[in-house]
Design an enzyme around this catalytic site. Structure first.
Site: not given
Ligand code: 0CN
Ligand code: SF4
Length: 318
Positions: A131, A227
């Site tokens: 991100e 995550s």
């Molecule tokens: O676990 P996720 O795919 O991603 P992160 O927590 O590692 O950012 O959860 C969805 C979040 C988004 C964008």
């Protein structure tokens, strides 16, 4: 000493957020509509079970757009992509469906807007996370990443009266505010983002885990190691008073010795985690005497996002 009364506190909200739900449905609908293979750049969401299930149905996960055959269909993950990735895809004539969460897109817009106004942008987030790579890629010459406390001293700005902080959507709220306080000590005129960048789902799951953690001997968080929001729930639980906390992808990863002397087990899950994995964990715990489950509710989530427009158009035709 008598054995402690065994019970489970189950956090609500937990699990799937609106952005994850939309991203997973996007890949499922793309598979139904176009048939396999559907290429997906990076993990659609950071969850092993979700990725493995979609792979079995014909999704092909790649690291970069240049691994996708010319002209094929590629889905961009919920975490967002930089303009450079869109350009790579266009150069290979790829058909794209962008499953970036609208709340990540919002942060991209903020980065673009403040770069246009020539601000120095201090992006709080985890180095190497997809991100922040996507968000920073919107304005690489204006953005500096601030991850750890020591990064604050490394920041160099051109005009201290024109500095703003933005953030990754899936951080610990408390840790982020500590970082902002540190930054503000260096740059008293530091501006806040126009609205919260840490999304509603991340915030709500942290509030719920904080509410139950002080009563818990152990907090089990269902989620994957990559995550960010799931990992933060373990940290938040420990800081809020849980005696121990662990992150597990599946119930069978729970080690029996974690339960030694444990009365109350808190259970929650990250925003990328399907609730059947939590139900499996509850069944596993019930087999060990933890069958009494109370839900601890701190918010009612009703938010949902429309599917990406590229897919909506296609679905209308069929
Ligand atoms: O676990 P996720 O795919 O991603 P992160 O927590 O590692 O950012 O959860 C969805 C979040 C988004 C964008
Ligand atoms: Fe969107 Fe937040 Fe879910 Fe990420 S965690 S997909 S930003 S709603």
């Amino acid at each position: 000493m008598s054995a402690p009364t065994k019970r489970v506190l189950l956090a609500k909200p937990r699990g799937y957020c609106a952005g994850v739900d939309r991203a997973v449905i996007t890949v499922e609908k793309a598979l139904e509509t176009y048939g396999p293979p559907v290429y997906v750049r990076k993990e659609i969401v950071h969850n092993r079970h979700v990725v493995e299930t979609l792979r079995e149905r014909g999704a092909v996960f790649v690291d970069e757009a240049d691994e996708v055959p010319e002209g094929a269909l590629v889905v961009f993950s919920a975490h967002g992509v930089s303009p450079a990735v869109h350009e790579q895809a266009a150069a290979r004539n790829l058909r794209t469906i962008d499953a970036t969460c609208p709340l990540v897109t919002k942060v991209h817009f903020e980065a673009k807007r403040f770069a246009k106004e020539d601000y120095d942008i201090l992006l709080i987030g985890h180095e190497g996370h997809e991100e922040v790579e996507g968000t920073a890629g919107e304005a690489p010459e204006h953005v500096q990443l601030v991850d750890k406390a020591e990064d604050v001293d490394k920041v160099v700005v051109r005009d201290p009266s024109k500095v703003i902080w933005l953030s990754q959507t899936t951080l610990s709220v408390d840790e982020t505010m500590e970082r902002v306080d540190q930054l503000r000590q260096r740059f008293p005129d530091l501006q806040n983002p126009p609205s919260d960048d840490i999304c509603y789902a991340t915030q709500n799951r942290q509030v719920a885990v904080k509410a139950m953690a002080p009563s818990c001997d152990l907090v089990l968080v269902v989620g994957s190691q990559n995550s960010s929001n799931s990992k933060r729930l373990v940290e938040v639980a420990l800081l809020a008073g849980a005696r121990a906390s662990h992150l597990v992808d599946f119930a069978h990863e729970v080690q029996e010795e974690w339960l030694a002397g444990v009365g109350t087990v808190g259970v929650t899950s990250g925003a990328s985690v399907p609730d059947n994995l939590v139900m499996d964990l509850l069944a596993w715990l019930a087999e060990r005497g933890y069958g009494d489950v109370d839900e601890v509710t701190t918010a009612d989530e009703r938010i949902a996002f429309a599917l990406p427009p590229e897919l909506r158009k296609e679905l209308k035709k069929s």
